[in-house]
Scaffold this active site. Structure first.
Site, PDB file in Angstrom:
ATOM      1  N   HIS A  69       0.806  -1.210   0.000  1.00 20.27           N
ATOM      2  CA  HIS A  69       0.000   0.000   0.000  1.00 20.27           C
ATOM      3  C   HIS A  69       0.842   1.264   0.000  1.00 20.27           C
ATOM      4  O   HIS A  69       0.315   2.362  -0.187  1.00 20.27           O
ATOM      5  CB  HIS A  69      -0.981  -0.030   1.183  1.00 20.27           C
ATOM      6  CG  HIS A  69      -2.158  -0.919   0.928  1.00 20.27           C
ATOM      7  ND1 HIS A  69      -3.446  -0.570   1.203  1.00 20.27           N
ATOM      8  CD2 HIS A  69      -2.230  -2.160   0.374  1.00 20.27           C
ATOM      9  CE1 HIS A  69      -4.268  -1.541   0.856  1.00 20.27           C
ATOM     10  NE2 HIS A  69      -3.553  -2.525   0.360  1.00 20.27           N
ATOM     11  N   SER A 122      -0.646  -1.156  -6.085  1.00 21.78           N
ATOM     12  CA  SER A 122      -0.399  -2.308  -6.954  1.00 21.78           C
ATOM     13  C   SER A 122       0.335  -1.895  -8.211  1.00 21.78           C
ATOM     14  O   SER A 122       0.110  -0.808  -8.751  1.00 21.78           O
ATOM     15  CB  SER A 122      -1.728  -2.952  -7.349  1.00 21.78           C
ATOM     16  OG  SER A 122      -2.364  -3.506  -6.240  1.00 21.78           O
ATOM     17  N   LYS A 168     -14.472  -7.766  -8.188  1.00 22.35           N
ATOM     18  CA  LYS A 168     -13.647  -8.608  -9.060  1.00 22.35           C
ATOM     19  C   LYS A 168     -12.997  -9.737  -8.248  1.00 22.35           C
ATOM     20  O   LYS A 168     -12.943 -10.886  -8.682  1.00 22.35           O
ATOM     21  CB  LYS A 168     -12.577  -7.746  -9.731  1.00 22.35           C
ATOM     22  CG  LYS A 168     -11.904  -8.437 -10.896  1.00 22.35           C
ATOM     23  CD  LYS A 168     -11.150  -7.448 -11.770  1.00 22.35           C
ATOM     24  CE  LYS A 168     -10.498  -8.151 -12.928  1.00 22.35           C
ATOM     25  NZ  LYS A 168     -10.070  -7.227 -13.988  1.00 22.35           N
ATOM     26  N   ASP A 169     -12.525  -9.399  -7.032  1.00 28.84           N
ATOM     27  CA  ASP A 169     -11.916 -10.428  -6.171  1.00 28.84           C
ATOM     28  C   ASP A 169     -12.947 -11.468  -5.750  1.00 28.84           C
ATOM     29  O   ASP A 169     -12.644 -12.657  -5.679  1.00 28.84           O
ATOM     30  CB  ASP A 169     -11.287  -9.779  -4.930  1.00 28.84           C
ATOM     31  CG  ASP A 169      -9.921  -9.187  -5.239  1.00 28.84           C
ATOM     32  OD1 ASP A 169      -9.425  -9.386  -6.366  1.00 28.84           O
ATOM     33  OD2 ASP A 169      -9.336  -8.519  -4.356  1.00 28.84           O
ATOM     34  N   GLU A 213       5.510 -33.890  -1.572  1.00 33.89           N
ATOM     35  CA  GLU A 213       4.278 -33.343  -2.119  1.00 33.89           C
ATOM     36  C   GLU A 213       4.589 -32.597  -3.413  1.00 33.89           C
ATOM     37  O   GLU A 213       5.702 -32.095  -3.608  1.00 33.89           O
ATOM     38  CB  GLU A 213       3.644 -32.381  -1.102  1.00 33.89           C
ATOM     39  CG  GLU A 213       3.097 -33.099   0.121  1.00 33.89           C
ATOM     40  CD  GLU A 213       1.744 -33.717  -0.143  1.00 33.89           C
ATOM     41  OE1 GLU A 213       1.706 -34.828  -0.704  1.00 33.89           O
ATOM     42  OE2 GLU A 213       0.725 -33.110   0.214  1.00 33.89           O
TER      43      GLU A 213
END
Lengths: 184, 417
Positions: free
Chosen positions: B213, B217, B241-242, B285
């Site tokens: 922040h 972004s 959107k998220d 894994e």
């Protein structure tokens, strides 16, 4: 985009009503979704299947002499089994119901008057009352005495004096034979 | 910003004394975000949500799990059979680890392609790599807890990596084990640390967000927003959107949990740990396979371990390896090709890590490992010098609107492309 621009002012409330509905419906769906996810996470703290499967035990009572008592563990709690003497039975049966805080006759509390079977957990705040061993303090009514906050129980396990609200609880049990009790 | 932007008097009263609402409004509501973010920017919030899912299900599982060699396996089976909804909670946690890594790997490759590690976001990137390291340690220790065959032998192999350290290696391994082999003390401490580390991750995630922040972004074209006309408020544009991305993520996650819960696991881990017998094929894994391939590619114990840790370490210094001032791969024609070669290389490493260490697989592993390091240590520094980037757009708005001043329809079309 272009449609919004051509809307007149009078059209807006109807449009808003539909939008509000979508917003409220979305929140409602999200709420239902969260609640359905939360439930398994909370319910996992309830007793598991194997815990519930261990819920009954059998106890041999043939070795308990008159006047003796044994303590067995059932569902993680002590269960008191006392082979009562004639004196104890008579005194338990002769009490006036009006003298009791949680009125119950002795007959209602036993299957066979010689054997008193009850959960040894004080109904006040869950301590284990004294009175099972010879030499224990038995309280003013010759039964059990809870040392935590001073509740006195009589020879039928009924509360007579002190802060406890109820008689000692009787677990579900039956005589599998003369010598064996099945608890739970 | 004044407190009277809130209409609720209780909120105003609290906010005047503890400006938590102002803070949330600033960071989650009006927070100006570049208006051209594509769906690859969903993966940060998805990673955060994955972390929350893992912590919540993990705390709940710990209520029924017993960290003791004699009881661990049984307690996990009891969770699967007897604990109310235990099967669901464990499958969420087990597959959640895989989904967390899928999301984080996409998030990292997004950063690699769009140059999100470049100035002034170097620390943001470094904190991210630190989160990856912590995640790997947490996932490894979590995998040990069910105390199956793969748990035990995975723990044995990975802790033995440290024995490659000269002089003190063996003492370090004994220290990690709390004994002379992987045993009850090891299981106990792994449980304690597995419970602790997610909260360390939360701490680093908070720093990661603070660093994010600070400058906001990055975006698909990699140039800074030049003013309010280039940004939109975070809410509702990116919350929606998220949430849309989240709904797709959760659908795939649920489908895996309910229909293929053991697809990404290994059947041998349903056999209780046996210190006397190693399974015929032991593989970590899937999310560790590329690193495992690098470990095995180097024909030297210490060298393999160094290469494996080096594969992560090189990410820490990436901001200083790629000196190109252009962030987005969209404007770097040669970088773009090498980026996709690198993606293919990582997938190849993942495949090779799951294959037996013999024959052609060894050769291919070595080539792929060499390429991995070449990409970072030679290609990226070289490209910074020799590559001619394509011209950058003048502003975010220009690129979004296709160079015209028309709003609306044009941007909607552009977004779909």
């Amino acid at each position: 985009m272009t449609k919004t621009q051509t809307l007149k002012q009078g059209d807006i409330p109807a449009n808003m009503g539909r939008r509000d509905f979508i917003v409220v419906a979305s929140y409602a769906m999200a709420g239902i979704g969260l609640a359905s996810v939360a439930w398994p996470l909370i319910d996992q703290m309830n007793p598991a299947a194997d815990t519930l499967a261990l819920a009954s035990i059998e106890v041999d009572i043939s070795k308990i002499e008159v006047g003796q008592a044994i303590t067995v563990k059932w569902r993680g709690k002590p269960v008191f089994i006392r082979h009562r003497s004639e004196t104890e039975i008579t005194s338990a049966q002769s009490v006036q119901l009006s003298d009791l805080k949680d009125p119950q006759t002795d007959d209602e509390r036993v299957t066979n008057p010689q054997f008193l079977v009850m959960i040894g957990v004080c109904t006040h705040l869950g301590c284990v009352p004294l009175g099972q061993k010879t030499g224990d303090v038995k309280g003013e009514y010759d039964g059990w005495f809870c040392p935590c906050h001073g509740s006195h129980y009589d020879s039928s396990g009924r509360i007579r004096k002190g802060p406890a609200p109820l008689n000692l609880e009787i677990p579900p049990y039956q005589f599998a034979s003369d010598a064996v009790i099945k608890i739970g | 910003m004044s407190a009277d932007k809130f209409s609720n008097p209780v909120v105003r009263w609290v906010d005047h004394r503890l400006p938590i609402f102002t803070f949330m409004d600033h960071e989650l509501n009006e927070y100006p975000t570049p208006k051209n973010l594509n769906y690859f920017w969903n993966f940060g919030s998805l990673a955060g949500i994955s972390l929350v899912i893992m912590i919540v299900t993990g705390i709940v599982l710990a209520m029924s799990y017993t960290p003791h060699v004699d009881y661990a396996f049984q307690s996990v089976e009891r969770i699967m059979r007897d604990v109310n909804h235990g099967w669901l909670i464990r499958y969420i946690h087990m597959n959640g680890a895989s989904f967390f890594f899928i999301v984080v790997f996409i998030h990292i490759f997004r950063g690699l392609y769009y140059g999100s590690y470049k100035a002034p976001r170097e620390l943001l990137w470094i904190l991210g790599v630190l989160i990856l390291l912590l995640m790997m340690a947490t996932a490894f220790m979590g995998y040990v807890l069910p105390w199956g065959q793969m748990s035990f032998w995975g723990a044995t192999v990975i802790t033995n990596l440290f024995s490659a350290i000269p002089l003190v290696g063996d003492s370090i391994v004994t220290l990690l084990w709390g004994g002379f082999s992987v045993d009850n003390p090891t299981l106990n401490r792994f449980f304690a640390l597995h419970y602790l580390m997610p909260f360390l991750i939360v701490g680093v995630v908070i720093l990661h967000l603070v660093a994010l922040h600070r400058f906001g972004s990055n975006n698909p074209i990699g140039i800074d927003p030049s003013g309010p006309q280039d940004t939109v408020p975070f809410h509702p544009y990116y919350t929606i959107k998220d949430f849309f991305g989240l709904s797709i993520f959760l659908s795939l996650f649920a489908a895996t949990i309910f229909f293929f819960p053991n697809f990404m696991g290994h059947p041998d881990n349903y056999i209780p740990a046996n210190p006397m017998q190693t399974p015929a094929h032991i593989v970590p894994e899937w999310y560790f396979l590329p690193f495992y391939a690098i470990l095995r590619a180097v024909p030297d114990k210490l060298g393999g371990v160094l290469a494996m840790f080096g594969a992560i370490a090189v990410l820490f210094i990436l901001p200083w390896l790629d000196r190109s001032p252009i962030r987005s791969g969209n404007f770097r024609p040669i970088f773009r090709i090498f980026f996709w070669v690198f993606v293919a290389d990582c997938i190849a490493l993942g495949y090779l890590g799951g294959m037996p260490a013999e024959g052609i697989y060894v050769v291919l592993s070595r080539v792929a490992t060499a390429w991995y390091f070449l990409h970072f240590l030679a290609i990226l520094p070289l490209l910074s010098v020799i590559e001619t980037p394509r011209p950058l757009p003048q502003s975010l708005s220009k690129s979004v609107l296709g160079g015209t001043a028309l709003a609306g329809a044009a941007s909607a079309v552009k977004e779909k492309v």
